[in-house]
Design a protein around this motif. Structure first.
Motif, PDB file in Angstrom:
ATOM      1  N   LYS A 301      30.739  55.937  35.272  1.00 60.97           N
ATOM      2  CA  LYS A 301      29.765  55.102  36.236  1.00 60.97           C
ATOM      3  C   LYS A 301      30.477  54.717  37.500  1.00 60.97           C
ATOM      4  CE  LYS A 301      24.694  55.251  37.522  1.00 60.97           C
ATOM      5  NZ  LYS A 301      23.603  55.158  36.743  1.00 60.97           N
ATOM      6  N   ALA A 302      30.535  53.618  36.553  1.00 60.11           N
ATOM      7  CA  ALA A 302      31.021  52.117  36.746  1.00 60.11           C
ATOM      8  C   ALA A 302      32.012  51.804  37.921  1.00 60.11           C
ATOM      9  CB  ALA A 302      31.287  51.212  35.814  1.00 60.11           C
ATOM     10  N   ALA A 303      32.793  52.554  36.675  1.00 57.90           N
ATOM     11  CA  ALA A 303      34.454  52.305  37.990  1.00 57.90           C
ATOM     12  C   ALA A 303      34.313  53.039  39.229  1.00 57.90           C
ATOM     13  CB  ALA A 303      35.699  53.809  36.985  1.00 57.90           C
ATOM     14  N   MET A 304      33.631  54.096  39.635  1.00 60.61           N
ATOM     15  CA  MET A 304      33.537  54.885  41.172  1.00 60.61           C
ATOM     16  C   MET A 304      32.390  54.277  41.783  1.00 60.61           C
ATOM     17  SD  MET A 304      35.507  57.679  40.625  1.00 60.61           S
ATOM     18  CE  MET A 304      35.046  58.614  42.103  1.00 60.61           C
ATOM     19  N   HIS A 305      31.484  53.921  41.037  1.00 56.44           N
ATOM     20  CA  HIS A 305      30.390  53.581  42.120  1.00 56.44           C
ATOM     21  C   HIS A 305      30.670  51.557  42.115  1.00 56.44           C
ATOM     22  CE1 HIS A 305      28.519  57.339  42.166  1.00 56.44           C
ATOM     23  NE2 HIS A 305      28.990  57.588  41.135  1.00 56.44           N
ATOM     24  N   GLU A 306      30.727  50.955  41.685  1.00 54.49           N
ATOM     25  CA  GLU A 306      30.653  49.171  41.709  1.00 54.49           C
ATOM     26  C   GLU A 306      32.196  48.759  42.484  1.00 54.49           C
ATOM     27  OE1 GLU A 306      30.706  47.417  37.686  1.00 54.49           O
ATOM     28  OE2 GLU A 306      28.902  48.803  37.141  1.00 54.49           O
ATOM     29  N   ASN A 307      31.851  48.693  43.556  1.00 51.68           N
ATOM     30  CA  ASN A 307      32.595  48.357  44.387  1.00 51.68           C
ATOM     31  C   ASN A 307      33.311  46.912  44.535  1.00 51.68           C
ATOM     32  OD1 ASN A 307      32.370  50.914  46.015  1.00 51.68           O
ATOM     33  ND2 ASN A 307      31.465  50.045  47.356  1.00 51.68           N
ATOM     34  N   ASP A 308      32.709  46.062  43.545  1.00 54.25           N
ATOM     35  CA  ASP A 308      33.176  44.554  43.165  1.00 54.25           C
ATOM     36  C   ASP A 308      33.339  44.538  41.968  1.00 54.25           C
ATOM     37  OD1 ASP A 308      33.356  43.421  46.015  1.00 54.25           O
ATOM     38  OD2 ASP A 308      31.428  44.020  46.131  1.00 54.25           O
ATOM     39  N   GLY A 309      33.546  46.230  41.282  1.00 56.79           N
ATOM     40  CA  GLY A 309      33.584  45.822  39.649  1.00 56.79           C
ATOM     41  C   GLY A 309      34.977  45.835  38.669  1.00 56.79           C
ATOM     42  N   PRO A 310      34.982  45.353  37.792  1.00 57.86           N
ATOM     43  CA  PRO A 310      36.052  45.172  36.995  1.00 57.86           C
ATOM     44  C   PRO A 310      37.255  46.247  37.451  1.00 57.86           C
ATOM     45  CG  PRO A 310      34.418  45.349  35.040  1.00 57.86           C
ATOM     46  CD  PRO A 310      33.714  45.500  36.637  1.00 57.86           C
ATOM     47  N   LEU A 311      36.897  47.893  37.605  1.00 53.34           N
ATOM     48  CA  LEU A 311      38.107  47.996  38.170  1.00 53.34           C
ATOM     49  C   LEU A 311      39.065  47.534  39.563  1.00 53.34           C
ATOM     50  CD1 LEU A 311      40.134  50.964  37.770  1.00 53.34           C
ATOM     51  CD2 LEU A 311      37.910  52.208  38.530  1.00 53.34           C
ATOM     52  N   MET A 312      37.530  47.530  40.302  1.00 52.04           N
ATOM     53  CA  MET A 312      38.727  47.464  41.627  1.00 52.04           C
ATOM     54  C   MET A 312      39.292  46.436  42.338  1.00 52.04           C
ATOM     55  SD  MET A 312      37.946  49.808  43.913  1.00 52.04           S
ATOM     56  CE  MET A 312      38.054  50.005  45.713  1.00 52.04           C
ATOM     57  N   LYS A 313      38.525  45.271  41.135  1.00 53.27           N
ATOM     58  CA  LYS A 313      39.510  43.462  41.161  1.00 53.27           C
ATOM     59  C   LYS A 313      40.421  43.980  40.808  1.00 53.27           C
ATOM     60  CE  LYS A 313      35.025  41.076  40.737  1.00 53.27           C
ATOM     61  NZ  LYS A 313      33.921  39.957  39.612  1.00 53.27           N
ATOM     62  N   SER A 314      41.024  44.720  39.438  1.00 54.99           N
ATOM     63  CA  SER A 314      42.074  44.739  38.478  1.00 54.99           C
ATOM     64  C   SER A 314      43.032  45.458  40.319  1.00 54.99           C
ATOM     65  CB  SER A 314      41.700  46.013  37.726  1.00 54.99           C
ATOM     66  OG  SER A 314      41.237  45.238  36.015  1.00 54.99           O
ATOM     67  N   LEU A 315      42.364  47.014  39.826  1.00 54.95           N
ATOM     68  CA  LEU A 315      43.606  47.869  41.012  1.00 54.95           C
ATOM     69  C   LEU A 315      43.878  46.829  42.554  1.00 54.95           C
ATOM     70  CD1 LEU A 315      41.567  50.850  41.502  1.00 54.95           C
ATOM     71  CD2 LEU A 315      43.924  50.645  40.840  1.00 54.95           C
ATOM     72  N   LYS A 316      43.282  46.409  42.745  1.00 54.73           N
ATOM     73  CA  LYS A 316      43.561  45.000  44.232  1.00 54.73           C
ATOM     74  C   LYS A 316      44.227  44.334  43.729  1.00 54.73           C
ATOM     75  CE  LYS A 316      40.026  43.778  46.350  1.00 54.73           C
ATOM     76  NZ  LYS A 316      38.366  43.511  46.516  1.00 54.73           N
ATOM     77  N   LYS A 317      44.296  43.260  42.399  1.00 57.56           N
ATOM     78  CA  LYS A 317      44.958  42.655  41.698  1.00 57.56           C
ATOM     79  C   LYS A 317      46.566  42.825  41.439  1.00 57.56           C
ATOM     80  CE  LYS A 317      46.025  39.559  37.779  1.00 57.56           C
ATOM     81  NZ  LYS A 317      45.275  38.868  36.284  1.00 57.56           N
ATOM     82  N   TYR A 318      46.220  44.122  40.964  1.00 59.71           N
ATOM     83  CA  TYR A 318      47.653  45.211  40.760  1.00 59.71           C
ATOM     84  C   TYR A 318      48.161  45.439  42.291  1.00 59.71           C
ATOM     85  CZ  TYR A 318      50.853  48.713  40.041  1.00 59.71           C
ATOM     86  OH  TYR A 318      52.160  49.885  40.041  1.00 59.71           O
ATOM     87  N   PHE A 319      47.527  45.331  43.213  1.00 62.36           N
ATOM     88  CA  PHE A 319      48.513  46.080  44.779  1.00 62.36           C
ATOM     89  C   PHE A 319      48.825  45.126  45.631  1.00 62.36           C
ATOM     90  CE2 PHE A 319      46.372  50.278  44.146  1.00 62.36           C
ATOM     91  CZ  PHE A 319      47.179  51.485  44.559  1.00 62.36           C
TER      92      PHE A 319
END
Length: 692
Positions: A301-319
């Motif tokens: 739920k957090a991964a799919m719905h939190e646009n500024d959550g830990p996953l999106m931050k980590s993905l943006k850092k990777y890219f």
């Protein structure tokens, strides 16, 4: 509690190990043959045995003092002096370690494979490497060379020097043999040969200069000794010398960013984590919907719905790391461009879009895609989803260039976009150019091999004046050898002049045949096909024989000023034989008639050709003679038309060329009016337009 019990208790409390047995134990063995890997990889076999071992490794690494190797001195006899400096970096540093060179004492064999071995180059190389060479073998045949190498012991150390053409053939077969230590490609075209050689790790260099070849062998040989030393830093040095260090250093931040994504999704112990993560990095966050059952509900739920959550931050850092490392390492302008836009809203939007959709909008050139999205402020998510306008923009700019973007006046942005377009078109353009170059190289190599066959047939490999003799032979034919009778062995000289199907005659004919195809046929595919169609005829062999005997003298005498037309005439007219040239000089009459009066004039020589064939030629059902005449007249006619200031309207030049090839005489016209009147008599056109 007695003293022994106290000792045992203290031992267990302090070290968690019981006291060591007072007996000799066998040392740990086998580790010296294992590859050097990171601590993360080293503990992988312990994951199922030791709880939280991967977590503990991360904590240990964070608390470790790190060192950077400043220099490594090779003192010989396996002794190395290493200077280190204590550092506290964000990421472990890997960089080139300079090793103070010491003259190598390793002895090796040199194998030189080249169809046209340069004896002088070999002598120089042998002298320069004399102190390290056990033996020096030269080969001209790839199969014999391979057989020799395969027959050597795996304990031997072989250094190979190969030509571009033969290297392309032999390297795949011998590359994995243990006795082959290193390979060097010594060639004429560096760029072309680097393309295939880069696939093989033992190919240390592709060089065109002899000095560079010798220097690289000496330098790499010292490196080879260092690799065999006992210290792990030598492996690092070897990798640096192989040019792989930047890749190792760059991969580490990406690996850390990827591990961060794994931790956010709580996938450390998951069996299919690699499949999930690879899909996520390729297709973005939306791909996780396929793996919903693999996640804990809260994590999903957090991964799919939190646009500024830990996953999106980590993905943006990777890219962001990916942009800098994969695309920016060879394009510094792109790195500067990203820094300039980093604090803009647009920059974060592009990162979010990439994190959401992965490579969906990268197309086949991520650099150009990123530059377009950052420089064109009107691009937002609707530009991608609703109208698919980005696809239209992409097709327009890649097909029609920078001018396809209207009202784009910002000079700085235009320059960046221009550079991005250059990177988009570079591989496609270079691939096309490389193909053209490769064709030229293959042709040159083929002629070189054929020429060397002639040298071997005359036993001139070691002869001081071989170049003079061979060049004269190719220019003036077999008859030129009479000047060099004393330079050749008697039986070779007699065979060269008298054996019509001997080794030399066959080699010469092979060389001439290649010349026809390369020199005349590459730009005239119809001529190539014509030669193939006539290859098995008696006439074909006769023309080759004539050329072998007279060389370019025959070209001047009988090939006239246009060899293609001469060859076509000799192959088409079955009645043409040596007497046609020598006794009656009839070929000269045929040449002047057809070049003065055009295609239809061949009727005057009906005695030398089958009637059916002649009619096909005149009616252009068999267009080969008509095509040859067009190519003969083309430069003369076009020059005359341009000189007369007649414009090439409605493909007029080609139409005029057809008329001249059929009836000729036009190139003899004097003045513009005569020429227009003449051409108008064969093909209807408005003379007023031309006169204007």
């Amino acid at each position: 509690m007695d003293a022994n019990d106290v000792y045992k208790s203290m031992s267990l409390r302090v070290s968690d190990f019981s006291s060591l047995p007072k007996r000799m134990l066998a040392p740990i063995e086998g580790y010296e043959n294992a590859p050097l890997v990171s601590i993360e990889d080293a503990v992988k076999p312990l994951v199922k045995i030791v709880p939280k071992v991967e977590r503990n490794v991360r904590i240990i690494k964070q608390n470790c003092t790190q060192f950077k190797v400043k220099s490594c001195l090779d003192s010989g006899n396996g002794l190395h002096i290493i200077q280190v400096k204590e550092i506290d970096p964000i990421y472990p540093l890997l960089e080139h370690v300079p090793v103070s060179p010491k003259k190598s004492s390793v002895i090796f064999d040199v194998i030189w494979l080249d169809a046209n071995v340069d004896d002088k180059a070999i002598r120089i190389t042998e002298q320069k490497l004399a102190s390290n060479i056990n033996r020096f073998k030269k080969f001209q045949d790839g199969a014999k060379c391979q057989k020799y190498i395969e027959g050597r012991s795996e304990k031997d150390r072989l250094v190979m020097i190969v030509s571009g053409q033969l290297g392309r053939e032999i390297v795949p077969s011998v590359h994995n043999l243990q006795q082959v230590m290193s390979i060097y490609v010594y060639c004429m075209n560096k760029e072309t040969n680097e393309k295939w050689a880069s696939k093989y790790t033992k190919v240390k260099a592709v060089v065109v200069q002899l000095d560079e070849l010798i220097s690289r062998i000496m330098t790499d040989h010292n490196i080879k000794k260092t690799i065999e030393g006992p210290l792990s830093t030598n492996r690092v040095t070897a990798r640096a010398e192989a040019g792989k260090f930047d890749d190792v250093a760059d991969d580490h931040p990406l690996k850390l960013a990827k591990n961060e994504i794994i931790r956010v999704l709580d996938l450390e112990e998951h069996e299919t984590k690699d499949e999930i993560i690879n899909d996520l990095l390729e297709n973005g966050r939306q791909s996780l919907s396929k793996y919903k059952q693999e996640f804990a509900p809260k994590v999903y739920k957090a991964a799919m719905h939190e646009n500024d959550g830990p996953l999106m931050k980590s993905l943006k850092k990777y890219f962001e790391q990916l942009w800098k490392i994969e695309y920016g390492s060879s394009n510094q302008w792109f790195i500067l461009f990203l820094k300039e836009y980093k604090d803009t809203v647009h920059y974060d939007s592009v990162l979010k879009r990439t994190a959401e959709y992965g490579n969906k909008y990268s197309k086949d050139s991520p650099i150009l895609s990123i530059v377009l999205q950052l420089t064109l402020e009107s691009i937002d998510d609707k530009f991608f989803d609703e109208k698919n306008a980005f696809n239209d923009l992409w097709c327009a700019i890649t097909s029609n260039g920078l001018k396809s973007i209207k009202d784009f006046s910002d000079k700085k942005k235009r320059l960046v976009l221009l550079q991005a377009l250059c990177e988009y078109h570079r591989p496609k353009l270079f691939e096309l150019l490389e193909k053209r170059k490769l064709d030229d190289v293959v042709d040159d190599e083929a002629l070189k091999l054929a020429k060397h066959e002639i040298i071997r047939a005359l036993d001139l490999e070691e002869h001081e004046t071989k170049d003079e003799i061979i060049n004269d032979l190719l220019e003036n034919g077999l008859r030129s050898l009479s000047k060099y009778e004393e330079e050749l062995l008697p039986y070779i000289y007699a065979a060269a002049l008298n054996e019509k199907d001997g080794k030399l005659r066959k080699s010469l004919k092979k060389y001439i045949e290649l010349q026809w195809k390369i020199k005349y046929g590459l730009s005239n595919q119809w001529f190539m096909k014509f030669l193939e169609d006539h290859k098995d005829t008696v006439n074909y062999n006769s023309v080759l024989n004539r050329t072998a005997i007279y060389g370019n003298k025959w070209e001047n005498k009988w090939l006239k000023d246009f060899p293609i037309l001469s060859i076509v005439l000799q192959l088409l007219f079955e009645g043409i034989d040596d007497k046609f040239f020598d006794e009656t000089n009839a070929f000269n009459d045929l040449w002047h008639t057809i070049t003065d009066d055009g295609l239809k004039s061949i009727e005057k020589f009906s005695n030398y050709m089958n009637e059916s064939t002649m009619l096909k030629l005149i009616n252009k059902k068999q267009p080969v003679l008509f095509q040859a005449l067009r190519e003969y007249y083309r430069p003369k006619l076009f020059k005359l038309l341009e000189k007369s200031q007649i414009p090439d309207k409605d493909n007029f030049y080609e139409v005029a060329l057809d008329s001249v090839a059929e009836y000729a005489n036009a190139y003899k016209m004097q003045g513009k009016l005569d020429l227009i009147e003449y051409l108008g008599s064969f093909y209807p056109f408005d003379t007023k337009i031309l006169l204007q």
